[in-house]
Design a protein around this motif. Structure first.
Motif, PDB file in Angstrom:
ATOM      1  N   GLY A 116       0.829  -1.200   0.000  1.00 30.49           N
ATOM      2  CA  GLY A 116       0.000   0.000   0.000  1.00 30.49           C
ATOM      3  C   GLY A 116       0.864   1.250   0.000  1.00 30.49           C
ATOM      4  O   GLY A 116       2.068   1.192  -0.238  1.00 30.49           O
ATOM      5  N   ASN A 117       0.226   2.388   0.298  1.00 30.36           N
ATOM      6  CA  ASN A 117       0.959   3.648   0.329  1.00 30.36           C
ATOM      7  C   ASN A 117       1.804   3.737   1.607  1.00 30.36           C
ATOM      8  O   ASN A 117       1.754   2.841   2.454  1.00 30.36           O
ATOM      9  CB  ASN A 117       0.000   4.834   0.195  1.00 30.36           C
ATOM     10  N   ALA A 118       2.565   4.810   1.747  1.00 31.40           N
ATOM     11  CA  ALA A 118       3.514   4.929   2.859  1.00 31.40           C
ATOM     12  C   ALA A 118       2.859   4.815   4.237  1.00 31.40           C
ATOM     13  O   ALA A 118       3.381   4.097   5.094  1.00 31.40           O
ATOM     14  CB  ALA A 118       4.305   6.228   2.736  1.00 31.40           C
ATOM     15  N   PRO A 119       1.723   5.489   4.487  1.00 31.08           N
ATOM     16  CA  PRO A 119       1.113   5.334   5.812  1.00 31.08           C
ATOM     17  C   PRO A 119       0.676   3.897   6.108  1.00 31.08           C
ATOM     18  O   PRO A 119       0.810   3.421   7.239  1.00 31.08           O
ATOM     19  CB  PRO A 119      -0.095   6.272   5.771  1.00 31.08           C
ATOM     20  N   THR A 120       0.221   3.191   5.108  1.00 32.03           N
ATOM     21  CA  THR A 120      -0.180   1.790   5.283  1.00 32.03           C
ATOM     22  C   THR A 120       1.032   0.924   5.597  1.00 32.03           C
ATOM     23  O   THR A 120       1.001   0.099   6.512  1.00 32.03           O
ATOM     24  CB  THR A 120      -0.894   1.265   4.024  1.00 32.03           C
ATOM     25  N   ARG A 121       2.116   1.121   4.849  1.00 33.08           N
ATOM     26  CA  ARG A 121       3.340   0.337   5.080  1.00 33.08           C
ATOM     27  C   ARG A 121       3.903   0.620   6.469  1.00 33.08           C
ATOM     28  O   ARG A 121       4.327  -0.298   7.176  1.00 33.08           O
ATOM     29  CB  ARG A 121       4.397   0.653   4.009  1.00 33.08           C
ATOM     30  N   ASN A 122       3.905   1.885   6.873  1.00 31.42           N
ATOM     31  CA  ASN A 122       4.410   2.233   8.205  1.00 31.42           C
ATOM     32  C   ASN A 122       3.545   1.631   9.305  1.00 31.42           C
ATOM     33  O   ASN A 122       4.066   1.178  10.335  1.00 31.42           O
ATOM     34  CB  ASN A 122       4.499   3.749   8.365  1.00 31.42           C
ATOM     35  N   ALA A 123       2.239   1.589   9.100  1.00 33.13           N
ATOM     36  CA  ALA A 123       1.342   0.981  10.092  1.00 33.13           C
ATOM     37  C   ALA A 123       1.634  -0.513  10.223  1.00 33.13           C
ATOM     38  O   ALA A 123       1.657  -1.052  11.338  1.00 33.13           O
ATOM     39  CB  ALA A 123      -0.110   1.213   9.699  1.00 33.13           C
ATOM     40  N   VAL A 124       1.873  -1.188   9.096  1.00 35.26           N
ATOM     41  CA  VAL A 124       2.200  -2.616   9.128  1.00 35.26           C
ATOM     42  C   VAL A 124       3.504  -2.828   9.887  1.00 35.26           C
ATOM     43  O   VAL A 124       3.611  -3.726  10.732  1.00 35.26           O
ATOM     44  CB  VAL A 124       2.275  -3.201   7.699  1.00 35.26           C
ATOM     45  N   LYS A 125       4.513  -1.984   9.630  1.00 34.50           N
ATOM     46  CA  LYS A 125       5.799  -2.112  10.333  1.00 34.50           C
ATOM     47  C   LYS A 125       5.636  -1.889  11.835  1.00 34.50           C
ATOM     48  O   LYS A 125       6.238  -2.605  12.638  1.00 34.50           O
ATOM     49  CB  LYS A 125       6.831  -1.137   9.755  1.00 34.50           C
ATOM     50  N   ARG A 126       4.823  -0.907  12.217  1.00 36.46           N
ATOM     51  CA  ARG A 126       4.589  -0.656  13.636  1.00 36.46           C
ATOM     52  C   ARG A 126       3.934  -1.856  14.308  1.00 36.46           C
ATOM     53  O   ARG A 126       4.292  -2.243  15.426  1.00 36.46           O
ATOM     54  CB  ARG A 126       3.702   0.582  13.832  1.00 36.46           C
ATOM     55  N   LYS A 127       2.961  -2.468  13.625  1.00 36.39           N
ATOM     56  CA  LYS A 127       2.289  -3.650  14.186  1.00 36.39           C
ATOM     57  C   LYS A 127       3.274  -4.806  14.355  1.00 36.39           C
ATOM     58  O   LYS A 127       3.257  -5.498  15.377  1.00 36.39           O
ATOM     59  CB  LYS A 127       1.134  -4.085  13.282  1.00 36.39           C
ATOM     60  N   ILE A 128       4.128  -5.010  13.363  1.00 35.11           N
ATOM     61  CA  ILE A 128       5.110  -6.103  13.440  1.00 35.11           C
ATOM     62  C   ILE A 128       6.080  -5.848  14.586  1.00 35.11           C
ATOM     63  O   ILE A 128       6.373  -6.753  15.379  1.00 35.11           O
ATOM     64  CB  ILE A 128       5.864  -6.268  12.098  1.00 35.11           C
ATOM     65  N   ARG A 129       6.582  -4.618  14.707  1.00 33.62           N
ATOM     66  CA  ARG A 129       7.504  -4.285  15.801  1.00 33.62           C
ATOM     67  C   ARG A 129       6.847  -4.492  17.164  1.00 33.62           C
ATOM     68  O   ARG A 129       7.467  -5.013  18.085  1.00 33.62           O
ATOM     69  CB  ARG A 129       7.986  -2.839  15.684  1.00 33.62           C
ATOM     70  N   GLN A 130       5.575  -4.076  17.287  1.00 29.97           N
ATOM     71  CA  GLN A 130       4.868  -4.242  18.562  1.00 29.97           C
ATOM     72  C   GLN A 130       4.693  -5.723  18.896  1.00 29.97           C
ATOM     73  O   GLN A 130       4.889  -6.138  20.034  1.00 29.97           O
ATOM     74  CB  GLN A 130       3.509  -3.540  18.526  1.00 29.97           C
TER      75      GLN A 130
END
Length: 113
Positions: free
Chosen positions: A52-66
């Protein structure tokens, strides 16, 4: 997640890609490289533009890190390894709990848990 727990450099990513072993499920691909001299695990994240777009990718990364932070607090993740988590397209539509469940599944296959 602390910076010491991240694989950041391109050369380190490539070393894990070339020398590590890979496992996958529908949502993630994980490459694992054992490093016996290391005190704790390090993780690299890759979320491509197909997600997806940058905000979507960043949200996925945040979820994985959490999810990885919670697993580390439970002392579930083996410590002497570098691993890369590559997100596949369906991860953008998952809730946090579904993402964590799928991440646990692929890490069990990779014998990281």
């Amino acid at each position: 997640m602390k910076k010491a727990y991240r694989v950041k450099k391109e050369a380190e990513f490539q070393k894990v890609f070339r020398q590590g072993e890979s496992v996958a499920n529908r949502q993630f691909v994980v490459y694992v490289l054992e490093k016996p001299e290391q005190a704790h695990f390090r993780v690299g994240l890759s979320v491509g533009k197909k997600i997806g777009n940058a905000p979507t990718r960043n949200a996925v990364k945040r979820k994985i890190r959490q999810a990885l932070t919670e697993l580390d607090q439970e002392q579930a993740v083996k410590q002497d390894r570098d691993f890369l988590v590559i997100a596949r397209k369906p991860t953008a539509d998952l809730s946090f709990h579904e993402l964590k469940k799928n991440l646990i599944h692929v890490l069990k296959i990779a014998k990281m848990i």
